[in-house]
Design a protein around this motif. Structure first.
Motif, PDB file in Angstrom:
ATOM      1  N   UNK A   8      -3.336  19.531  -6.785  1.00 22.04           N
ATOM      2  CA  UNK A   8      -2.761  18.626  -5.774  1.00 22.04           C
ATOM      3  C   UNK A   8      -3.845  18.239  -4.780  1.00 22.04           C
ATOM      4  N   UNK A   9      -3.890  16.947  -4.454  1.00 24.85           N
ATOM      5  CA  UNK A   9      -4.758  16.473  -3.387  1.00 24.85           C
ATOM      6  C   UNK A   9      -3.890  15.995  -2.242  1.00 24.85           C
ATOM      7  N   UNK A  10      -4.369  16.231  -1.018  1.00 22.02           N
ATOM      8  CA  UNK A  10      -3.601  15.874   0.180  1.00 22.02           C
ATOM      9  C   UNK A  10      -4.221  14.671   0.876  1.00 22.02           C
ATOM     10  N   UNK A  11      -3.353  13.783   1.322  1.00 16.99           N
ATOM     11  CA  UNK A  11      -3.771  12.693   2.195  1.00 16.99           C
ATOM     12  C   UNK A  11      -3.094  12.917   3.537  1.00 16.99           C
ATOM     13  N   UNK A  12      -3.899  13.222   4.569  1.00 19.06           N
ATOM     14  CA  UNK A  12      -3.356  13.570   5.877  1.00 19.06           C
ATOM     15  C   UNK A  12      -3.296  12.344   6.774  1.00 19.06           C
ATOM     16  N   UNK A  13      -2.093  12.037   7.264  1.00 16.74           N
ATOM     17  CA  UNK A  13      -1.924  10.984   8.257  1.00 16.74           C
ATOM     18  C   UNK A  13      -2.276  11.546   9.627  1.00 16.74           C
ATOM     19  N   UNK A  14      -2.735  10.675  10.520  1.00 14.25           N
ATOM     20  CA  UNK A  14      -3.279  11.120  11.798  1.00 14.25           C
ATOM     21  C   UNK A  14      -2.305  10.896  12.946  1.00 14.25           C
ATOM     22  N   UNK A  15      -2.240  11.888  13.829  1.00 16.54           N
ATOM     23  CA  UNK A  15      -1.387  11.762  15.017  1.00 16.54           C
ATOM     24  C   UNK A  15      -1.823  10.592  15.882  1.00 16.54           C
ATOM     25  N   UNK A  16      -3.138  10.377  15.978  1.00 16.16           N
ATOM     26  CA  UNK A  16      -3.646   9.283  16.803  1.00 16.16           C
ATOM     27  C   UNK A  16      -3.209   7.918  16.321  1.00 16.16           C
ATOM     28  N   UNK A  17      -2.837   7.820  15.037  1.00 14.54           N
ATOM     29  CA  UNK A  17      -2.337   6.571  14.468  1.00 14.54           C
ATOM     30  C   UNK A  17      -0.815   6.554  14.391  1.00 14.54           C
ATOM     31  N   UNK A  18      -0.192   7.515  15.067  1.00 10.16           N
ATOM     32  CA  UNK A  18       1.267   7.596  15.005  1.00 10.16           C
ATOM     33  C   UNK A  18       1.775   8.021  13.639  1.00 10.16           C
ATOM     34  N   UNK A  19       0.935   8.718  12.871  1.00 15.04           N
ATOM     35  CA  UNK A  19       1.259   9.158  11.515  1.00 15.04           C
ATOM     36  C   UNK A  19       1.673   7.978  10.636  1.00 15.04           C
ATOM     37  N   UNK A  20       1.069   6.827  10.891  1.00 16.93           N
ATOM     38  CA  UNK A  20       1.382   5.621  10.120  1.00 16.93           C
ATOM     39  C   UNK A  20       0.708   5.670   8.759  1.00 16.93           C
ATOM     40  N   UNK A  21       1.375   5.080   7.784  1.00 17.81           N
ATOM     41  CA  UNK A  21       0.861   5.029   6.427  1.00 17.81           C
ATOM     42  C   UNK A  21      -0.140   3.890   6.279  1.00 17.81           C
ATOM     43  N   UNK A  22      -1.257   4.169   5.635  1.00 18.66           N
ATOM     44  CA  UNK A  22      -2.266   3.150   5.356  1.00 18.66           C
ATOM     45  C   UNK A  22      -2.352   2.959   3.851  1.00 18.66           C
ATOM     46  N   UNK A  23      -1.698   1.920   3.308  1.00 25.00           N
ATOM     47  CA  UNK A  23      -1.728   1.726   1.851  1.00 25.00           C
ATOM     48  C   UNK A  23      -3.129   1.549   1.299  1.00 25.00           C
ATOM     49  N   UNK A  24      -4.064   1.114   2.138  1.00 23.00           N
ATOM     50  CA  UNK A  24      -5.426   0.901   1.672  1.00 23.00           C
ATOM     51  C   UNK A  24      -6.091   2.156   1.158  1.00 23.00           C
ATOM     52  N   UNK A  25      -5.615   3.320   1.612  1.00 22.40           N
ATOM     53  CA  UNK A  25      -6.207   4.575   1.146  1.00 22.40           C
ATOM     54  C   UNK A  25      -5.983   4.785  -0.351  1.00 22.40           C
ATOM     55  N   UNK A  26      -4.964   4.112  -0.911  1.00 27.72           N
ATOM     56  CA  UNK A  26      -4.643   4.277  -2.320  1.00 27.72           C
ATOM     57  C   UNK A  26      -4.875   3.001  -3.116  1.00 27.72           C
ATOM     58  N   UNK A  27      -5.582   2.047  -2.510  1.00 24.87           N
ATOM     59  CA  UNK A  27      -5.957   0.822  -3.202  1.00 24.87           C
ATOM     60  C   UNK A  27      -7.340   0.985  -3.811  1.00 24.87           C
ATOM     61  N   UNK A  28      -7.790  -0.015  -4.546  1.00 30.15           N
ATOM     62  CA  UNK A  28      -9.117   0.028  -5.142  1.00 30.15           C
ATOM     63  C   UNK A  28     -10.161   0.259  -4.056  1.00 30.15           C
ATOM     64  N   UNK A  29     -11.016   1.225  -4.273  1.00 30.34           N
ATOM     65  CA  UNK A  29     -12.034   1.566  -3.291  1.00 30.34           C
ATOM     66  C   UNK A  29     -11.605   2.592  -2.282  1.00 30.34           C
ATOM     67  N   UNK A  30     -10.304   2.910  -2.230  1.00 29.84           N
ATOM     68  CA  UNK A  30      -9.801   3.914  -1.295  1.00 29.84           C
ATOM     69  C   UNK A  30      -9.983   5.313  -1.838  1.00 29.84           C
ATOM     70  N   UNK A  31      -9.814   6.307  -0.957  1.00 30.99           N
ATOM     71  CA  UNK A  31     -10.019   7.692  -1.357  1.00 30.99           C
ATOM     72  C   UNK A  31      -9.052   8.105  -2.456  1.00 30.99           C
ATOM     73  N   UNK A  32      -7.846   7.505  -2.468  1.00 30.69           N
ATOM     74  CA  UNK A  32      -6.853   7.858  -3.478  1.00 30.69           C
ATOM     75  C   UNK A  32      -6.690   6.815  -4.564  1.00 30.69           C
ATOM     76  N   UNK A  33      -7.732   6.052  -4.820  1.00 29.64           N
ATOM     77  CA  UNK A  33      -7.635   4.960  -5.795  1.00 29.64           C
ATOM     78  C   UNK A  33      -7.241   5.443  -7.185  1.00 29.64           C
ATOM     79  N   UNK A  34      -7.636   6.659  -7.558  1.00 28.27           N
ATOM     80  CA  UNK A  34      -7.350   7.175  -8.893  1.00 28.27           C
ATOM     81  C   UNK A  34      -6.048   7.970  -8.965  1.00 28.27           C
TER      82      UNK A  34
END
Length: 349
Positions: free
Chosen positions: A111-137
């Motif tokens: 399992x890999x974890x993607x941690x949302x940040x309190x400073x961003x209001x724990x908002x989801x960033x879909x870009x993290x899982x798009x091409x070039x993102x840390x979770x692209x695969x």
């Protein structure tokens, strides 16, 4: 930091404490649901038949029956996903309910974890899982909405942006029925590559009965059904499912969601009055960082004052100064905020 993935709110309660740690709305089901459960007891000599519950779920969400599966609460659904849904690189978006990751770990899945940040209001960033993102695969992605413990309701458009060919998206909507109008739900429309998990235990006081279901891609639902133990959902739980999803159940759930929203506003205002900044929530609970009161967890001090709250450090991405409080009636909210005020040296009338 190592966290206890198997720690849950019921372990933070104790006799004599006001329970703000568990997110179950009622101490037990209302009489009309209890009557449906009792009627099922008379037929316990027969094996459970899920067909009526399957039809009720299908009708409720306007999806084909092959797209739904009754489960023994949301926890069983996570176990079925971990066993049946393939993927070489599963990711879990945190902070969130820890059972999805625990189920994957128990199934021997990395399992890999993607941690949302309190400073961003724990908002989801879909870009993290798009091409070039840390979770692209990533080929199996699990996320909560509204998320436990943050209470954040992610936008439907952001969740849909996580979808891609070859990836299965699993969305935990255990608390969606506590959101007025169930806005941002992914149930309905195109279900390809998607599994949505629902729970009936929180709103209806059925934690001890275990009632929930899955809605999603028929091929994926079939895979879950294939690994589900025979008769895993009891006859009383199936009868409760039919009752909860009836016209009366849906109307009462919507009324309860509106009441929760009003009561949550009181809790948020009370927390702000004692100098705290709760995370904006659309769920029947509120997450707040109490570090303004000191570097240690406020949980033990609150217990000494008569209140049980959910510890934050068992959620990946949070530490001991974070606590989650269930939304209760306004009087209870004022009492717990007064206790927090005393811990911080603020005396609130």
């Amino acid at each position: 930091m190592t966290v206890d993935l198997h720690h849950h709110g019921d372990q933070d309660t104790a006799a004599g404490l006001v329970d703000l740690a568990v997110n179950v709305r009622l101490p037990g089901p209302p009489p009309w649901i209890a009557e449906a459960i009792v009627r099922a007891v008379a037929d316990l000599g027969s094996y459970p038949d899920p067909r009526a519950a399957t039809r009720a779920i299908s009708r409720r969400h306007g999806v084909p029956e092959e797209s739904v599966l009754p489960t023994a609460g949301g926890a069983e659904a996570f176990t079925l996903v971990a066993r049946a849904v393939t993927g070489a690189e599963p990711w879990v978006v945190h902070p969130q309910f820890t059972e999805p990751e625990a189920a994957l770990v128990s199934a021997g899945r990395p399992v890999r974890r993607h941690l949302l940040e309190a400073g961003d209001g724990f908002a989801l960033n879909p870009g993290a899982f798009a091409a070039g993102g840390v979770g692209a695969n990533c080929d199996l992605l699990l996320v909560g909405n509204p998320t436990n413990p943050t209470g954040v309701l992610h936008r439907r458009s952001d969740l849909l942006a996580l979808r891609r060919p070859g990836r299965v998206l699993v969305v935990d909507e255990a608390f969606m029925d506590a959101v007025p109008g169930e806005t941002e739900s992914l149930v309905g429309g195109d279900l390809e590559g998607l599994l949505v998990l629902r729970s009936l235990t929180k709103t209806w006081g059925l934690a001890g009965l275990r009632a929930g279901y899955v809605v999603g891609d028929p091929a994926l639902v079939s895979a879950l059904r294939a690994v589900q133990p025979p008769w895993s959902v009891s006859s009383p739980a199936l009868s409760a499912t039919v009752a909860c999803l009836s016209a009366r159940g849906l109307a009462e759930a919507e009324a309860a969601a509106l009441e929760i929203a009003c009561h949550r506003e009181v809790l948020v205002e009370e927390l702000r009055a004692v100098g705290l900044a709760p995370v904006p929530s659309r769920a029947p609970f509120v997450l707040v960082d109490t570090s303004a009161l000191g570097p240690e967890s406020a949980r033990e001090a609150l217990a000494a004052l008569g209140f049980a709250v959910r510890r934050g450090e068992s959620f990946p991405g949070l530490g001991p100064t974070w606590i989650r409080l269930a939304v209760r009636d306004p009087l209870t909210s004022r009492r717990v905020s007064g206790a927090l005020g005393r811990l911080g040296g603020r005396h609130v009338a």
